[in-house]
Design a protein around this motif. Structure first.
Motif, PDB file in Angstrom:
ATOM      1  N   PRO A 322       5.032 -10.023  18.388  1.00 31.77           N
ATOM      2  CA  PRO A 322       6.069  -8.984  18.240  1.00 31.77           C
ATOM      3  C   PRO A 322       5.698  -7.889  17.244  1.00 31.77           C
ATOM      4  CG  PRO A 322       6.725 -10.999  17.105  1.00 31.77           C
ATOM      5  CD  PRO A 322       5.488 -11.324  17.884  1.00 31.77           C
ATOM      6  N   GLU A 323       4.659  -8.105  16.441  1.00 28.71           N
ATOM      7  CA  GLU A 323       4.244  -7.071  15.492  1.00 28.71           C
ATOM      8  C   GLU A 323       3.892  -5.763  16.211  1.00 28.71           C
ATOM      9  OE1 GLU A 323       2.669 -11.062  13.865  1.00 28.71           O
ATOM     10  OE2 GLU A 323       2.946 -10.061  15.794  1.00 28.71           O
ATOM     11  N   LEU A 324       3.409  -5.872  17.439  1.00 27.74           N
ATOM     12  CA  LEU A 324       2.974  -4.681  18.159  1.00 27.74           C
ATOM     13  C   LEU A 324       4.112  -3.985  18.904  1.00 27.74           C
ATOM     14  CD1 LEU A 324      -0.397  -6.131  19.436  1.00 27.74           C
ATOM     15  CD2 LEU A 324      -0.082  -4.372  17.699  1.00 27.74           C
ATOM     16  N   ASN A 325       5.289  -4.588  18.892  1.00 26.47           N
ATOM     17  CA  ASN A 325       6.480  -3.935  19.455  1.00 26.47           C
ATOM     18  C   ASN A 325       7.363  -3.489  18.293  1.00 26.47           C
ATOM     19  OD1 ASN A 325       7.959  -3.241  21.958  1.00 26.47           O
ATOM     20  ND2 ASN A 325       9.538  -4.550  21.071  1.00 26.47           N
ATOM     21  N   SER A 326       6.839  -2.556  17.524  1.00 26.56           N
ATOM     22  CA  SER A 326       7.524  -2.138  16.304  1.00 26.56           C
ATOM     23  C   SER A 326       7.231  -0.673  16.020  1.00 26.56           C
ATOM     24  CB  SER A 326       7.084  -3.008  15.122  1.00 26.56           C
ATOM     25  OG  SER A 326       5.695  -2.877  14.894  1.00 26.56           O
ATOM     26  N   THR A 327       7.839  -0.181  14.962  1.00 29.10           N
ATOM     27  CA  THR A 327       7.589   1.174  14.487  1.00 29.10           C
ATOM     28  C   THR A 327       7.640   1.165  12.974  1.00 29.10           C
ATOM     29  OG1 THR A 327       8.272   3.495  14.722  1.00 29.10           O
ATOM     30  CG2 THR A 327      10.022   1.862  14.531  1.00 29.10           C
ATOM     31  N   VAL A 328       7.195   2.236  12.345  1.00 28.47           N
ATOM     32  CA  VAL A 328       7.148   2.318  10.888  1.00 28.47           C
ATOM     33  C   VAL A 328       8.136   3.361  10.409  1.00 28.47           C
ATOM     34  CG1 VAL A 328       5.721   2.849   8.882  1.00 28.47           C
ATOM     35  CG2 VAL A 328       4.749   1.557  10.789  1.00 28.47           C
ATOM     36  N   ASP A 329       9.032   2.953   9.504  1.00 34.21           N
ATOM     37  CA  ASP A 329       9.970   3.869   8.861  1.00 34.21           C
ATOM     38  C   ASP A 329       9.317   4.347   7.570  1.00 34.21           C
ATOM     39  OD1 ASP A 329      12.013   5.162   7.519  1.00 34.21           O
ATOM     40  OD2 ASP A 329      13.559   3.747   8.145  1.00 34.21           O
ATOM     41  N   ALA A 418       1.403   0.692  19.271  1.00 35.24           N
ATOM     42  CA  ALA A 418       0.205   0.286  20.010  1.00 35.24           C
ATOM     43  C   ALA A 418       0.248   0.838  21.429  1.00 35.24           C
ATOM     44  CB  ALA A 418       0.092  -1.238  20.043  1.00 35.24           C
ATOM     45  N   MET A 419      -0.936   0.900  22.049  1.00 33.70           N
ATOM     46  CA  MET A 419      -1.074   1.275  23.448  1.00 33.70           C
ATOM     47  C   MET A 419      -2.208   0.471  24.055  1.00 33.70           C
ATOM     48  SD  MET A 419      -2.076   4.939  25.230  1.00 33.70           S
ATOM     49  CE  MET A 419      -0.569   5.767  24.747  1.00 33.70           C
ATOM     50  N   LEU A 420      -1.959  -0.063  25.248  1.00 36.13           N
ATOM     51  CA  LEU A 420      -2.980  -0.795  25.975  1.00 36.13           C
ATOM     52  C   LEU A 420      -3.565   0.116  27.042  1.00 36.13           C
ATOM     53  CD1 LEU A 420      -4.436  -3.536  26.547  1.00 36.13           C
ATOM     54  CD2 LEU A 420      -2.695  -3.904  28.318  1.00 36.13           C
ATOM     55  N   HIS A 450      -2.665   0.150  12.246  1.00 34.35           N
ATOM     56  CA  HIS A 450      -3.153  -0.865  11.308  1.00 34.35           C
ATOM     57  C   HIS A 450      -2.144  -1.156  10.206  1.00 34.35           C
ATOM     58  CE1 HIS A 450      -6.300  -3.494  10.149  1.00 34.35           C
ATOM     59  NE2 HIS A 450      -7.293  -2.794  10.664  1.00 34.35           N
ATOM     60  N   ARG A 451      -1.078  -0.381  10.128  1.00 32.55           N
ATOM     61  CA  ARG A 451      -0.041  -0.677   9.138  1.00 32.55           C
ATOM     62  C   ARG A 451       0.838  -1.843   9.567  1.00 32.55           C
ATOM     63  NH1 ARG A 451       2.646   5.174   8.931  1.00 32.55           N
ATOM     64  NH2 ARG A 451       2.491   4.725  11.173  1.00 32.55           N
ATOM     65  N   VAL A 452       1.017  -2.042  10.870  1.00 33.05           N
ATOM     66  CA  VAL A 452       1.939  -3.077  11.335  1.00 33.05           C
ATOM     67  C   VAL A 452       1.257  -4.431  11.470  1.00 33.05           C
ATOM     68  CG1 VAL A 452       3.281  -1.337  12.570  1.00 33.05           C
ATOM     69  CG2 VAL A 452       1.572  -2.648  13.812  1.00 33.05           C
ATOM     70  N   CYS A 453      -0.066  -4.455  11.586  1.00 36.33           N
ATOM     71  CA  CYS A 453      -0.768  -5.720  11.715  1.00 36.33           C
ATOM     72  C   CYS A 453      -2.245  -5.520  11.389  1.00 36.33           C
ATOM     73  CB  CYS A 453      -0.617  -6.316  13.117  1.00 36.33           C
ATOM     74  SG  CYS A 453      -1.471  -5.385  14.413  1.00 36.33           S
ATOM     75  N   ASP A 454      -2.939  -6.625  11.209  1.00 31.26           N
ATOM     76  CA  ASP A 454      -4.376  -6.593  10.969  1.00 31.26           C
ATOM     77  C   ASP A 454      -5.128  -6.874  12.267  1.00 31.26           C
ATOM     78  OD1 ASP A 454      -4.001  -6.092   8.250  1.00 31.26           O
ATOM     79  OD2 ASP A 454      -3.747  -8.233   7.825  1.00 31.26           O
ATOM     80  N   THR A 457      -4.320 -10.127  14.469  1.00 32.10           N
ATOM     81  CA  THR A 457      -3.171 -10.069  15.375  1.00 32.10           C
ATOM     82  C   THR A 457      -3.488  -9.226  16.600  1.00 32.10           C
ATOM     83  OG1 THR A 457      -1.636 -10.310  13.523  1.00 32.10           O
ATOM     84  CG2 THR A 457      -0.746  -9.399  15.562  1.00 32.10           C
ATOM     85  N   ALA A 458      -4.104  -8.053  16.374  1.00 37.68           N
ATOM     86  CA  ALA A 458      -4.456  -7.183  17.496  1.00 37.68           C
ATOM     87  C   ALA A 458      -5.442  -7.869  18.428  1.00 37.68           C
ATOM     88  CB  ALA A 458      -5.037  -5.874  16.975  1.00 37.68           C
ATOM     89  N   GLY A 459      -6.443  -8.564  17.844  1.00 41.06           N
ATOM     90  CA  GLY A 459      -7.399  -9.284  18.664  1.00 41.06           C
ATOM     91  C   GLY A 459      -6.751 -10.412  19.452  1.00 41.06           C
ATOM     92  N   GLY A 460      -5.821 -11.127  18.817  1.00 36.48           N
ATOM     93  CA  GLY A 460      -5.118 -12.200  19.520  1.00 36.48           C
ATOM     94  C   GLY A 460      -4.298 -11.671  20.685  1.00 36.48           C
ATOM     95  N   PHE A 461      -3.642 -10.536  20.480  1.00 37.96           N
ATOM     96  CA  PHE A 461      -2.855  -9.907  21.549  1.00 37.96           C
ATOM     97  C   PHE A 461      -3.756  -9.529  22.725  1.00 37.96           C
ATOM     98  CE2 PHE A 461      -1.334  -6.067  23.636  1.00 37.96           C
ATOM     99  CZ  PHE A 461      -0.009  -6.362  23.917  1.00 37.96           C
ATOM    100  N   LEU A 462      -4.864  -8.845  22.431  1.00 41.05           N
ATOM    101  CA  LEU A 462      -5.753  -8.399  23.495  1.00 41.05           C
ATOM    102  C   LEU A 462      -6.412  -9.579  24.198  1.00 41.05           C
ATOM    103  CD1 LEU A 462      -6.934  -5.957  24.945  1.00 41.05           C
ATOM    104  CD2 LEU A 462      -8.749  -5.892  23.232  1.00 41.05           C
ATOM    105  N   ARG A 463      -6.747 -10.621  23.434  1.00 45.39           N
ATOM    106  CA  ARG A 463      -7.360 -11.795  24.055  1.00 45.39           C
ATOM    107  C   ARG A 463      -6.377 -12.496  24.984  1.00 45.39           C
ATOM    108  NH1 ARG A 463     -11.941 -12.503  25.768  1.00 45.39           N
ATOM    109  NH2 ARG A 463     -10.828 -13.273  27.593  1.00 45.39           N
TER     110      ARG A 463
END
Length: 479
Positions: A322-329, A418-420, A450-454, A457-463
């Protein structure tokens, strides 16, 4: 006595600050009803019919077809009958109880700046609304209707009225012209515009400033003045110097292209993005799609597209990451994780790239997502998407493989995280079960904030996305 009210271009949606006049739906002298569409505009997102919150007689229009106006600029002026005894345009135009409830009168709203009523009656308006965005009753669509009650209450306008002859509106479209006049304490009502229908241009203001300052230099010609009234067609500019080559072509960065440029530039300025990618064997995904669609012709219902399957895989991945379904305030310095997945997908149209949004994609199956993608794509190509269908996305899927390319580093659709990106699916040599074989291979790339995750996490999502592409059977329980 009638009261002349000014109707300004209202806020057309999230992040939309300007619009281009495509077609006027009324003429000067027409009687308009409350909430009747008066102009069709094209924003950076879609075509929108703008309704006027007042009922009365149109006394002036601002801006020619093809010109661009910022939000808050005057659109037109309407002479409205005032007084409780008048049964003018308001009564005939479908007035209803509570038409302006919650939004105030048009004079106080963001779309109208007319002065308050001078008589005992009140000006009836519906408030600042758009077609399909808060109008409580069907919109009347009548043009050039001149009932006797209205003509008795409102005197007929002159054939070619000059906006500066009535209190309130000034024949100025460009906010830069207004700002320039304010800086030099110049009264725009004292000027006679040299533009179409008496429109006051920047050259007119500069000439007046020069005259007040006692300068003898002639003002710049209108052709060289960088005003918002400039023609929007590409302009050829001769190169400087002797023996210059072909003229450079200047193309205005406006409309869809201008909005895309602004959003992408903002994304690059504000988001510290990173990209990771992986190749995946999509042979099983393509076989699963063929099975779903009934290769033998026995299956009923619409076909499930590859994009719909990838979208469904994305929603499953976002549920796990869920980190990638977010936004930064930025103001609060907080990461805001969003509960719903509003999935955007890139669609190329004749007017440029747009990103329609599938609402609540997390609650849809592949067939439902595919049907909504098909509907939105058709609307995008026809220019019928509404601002609501083009805003509010939380994650974007970009299938650039349709352009025949394998990979890309997508720019995040601000303010998402994020964008796939998905490249073309093509036969390639691949080691399958320990042997070299020809398989259907696709490259997947993920650009993330890169502010919402490292990277983990991004690698795990893509994998996870790649695993579902290679083994779609793992999603059978949720598809």
């Amino acid at each position: 006595m009638p009261q002349v009210l000014e109707f300004k271009l209202p806020d057309l949606g999230e992040g939309l600050t300007e619009a281009e006049i495509v077609r006027w739906l009324v003429e000067v002298g027409d009687v308009v009803a409350i909430d009747q569409p008066v102009v069709e505009v094209e924003t950076a997102k879609a075509m929108v019919e703008v309704p006027c919150p007042y009922g009365g007689v149109v006394t002036a229009r601002f801006g020619e077809e093809g010109s661009e106006l910022p939000v808050g600029a005057p659109l037109l002026t309407v002479a409205v009958a005032v007084g409780s005894d008048d049964e003018g345009a308001g009564a005939d135009s479908g007035s209803r109880p509570g038409a302006g409830a919650g939004s105030g009168s048009g004079a106080d709203s963001g779309s109208g700046s007319g002065s308050s009523s001078s008589g005992s009656g009140e000006v009836e308006s519906s408030g600042n609304v758009l077609v399909g965005y808060g109008t409580g009753a069907p919109v009347a669509r009548r043009r050039r209707v001149r009932p006797a009650a209205v003509t008795a209450a409102v005197p007929a306008p002159e054939p070619d009225p000059v906006p500066d002859t009535v209190p309130g509106p000034v024949a100025v479209v460009s906010p830069l012209v207004r700002k320039l006049a304010r800086q030099h304490e110049l009264d725009l009502r004292q000027l006679v515009g040299s533009g179409p229908d008496g429109l006051i241009l920047r050259a007119d203001v500069e000439a007046a400033i020069s005259a007040l300052a006692g300068e003898t230099a002639a003002p710049r010609p209108h052709a060289a003045a960088p005003t918002t009234e400039a023609v929007q067609e590409p302009v050829a500019e001769p190169a400087s110097g002797a023996g210059a080559g072909p003229a450079a072509l200047r193309i205005p960065l406006r409309g869809v292209r201008g909005a895309v440029a602004d959003k992408l530039a903002r994304s690059r300025r504000e988001i510290p993005d990173a990209t990771c990618w992986v190749d995946a064997d999509a042979t099983e995904l393509m076989a699963a799609r063929s099975a779903m669609n009934g290769a033998g012709g026995t299956a009923a219902g619409p076909k499930v597209s590859v994009l719909a399957l990838l979208a469904r895989i994305c929603t499953a991945a976002l549920a796990r990451f869920p980190e990638l379904n977010s936004t930064v305030d930025l103001e609060a310095r907080e990461i805001v994780r969003l509960p719903e997945v509003h999935l955007g997908f890139a669609a190329q149209t004749e007017r440029g790239l747009v990103v329609p949004v599938v609402r609540d994609a997390q609650a849809r199956n592949a067939e439902s997502i595919g049907a909504e993608i098909a509907r939105l794509t058709e609307a995008a190509r026809a220019g019928r998407l509404t601002p609501a269908e083009l805003t509010g996305g939380t994650f974007t899927l970009n299938n650039y493989g349709v352009f025949g390319v394998d990979g890309s580093t997508p720019i995040i659709n601000h303010p998402e995280a994020a964008m796939l990106g998905v490249g073309r699916i093509v036969p390639k040599p691949w080691v399958h079960q320990g042997e070299l074989a020809v398989r259907q291979v696709v490259q997947l790339s993920l650009t993330f904030d890169h502010r919402v995750c490292d990277g983990g996490t991004a690698g795990g999502f893509l994998r996870y996305i790649a695993d579902c592409v290679e083994q779609p059977a793992v999603l059978l329980r949720t598809l």
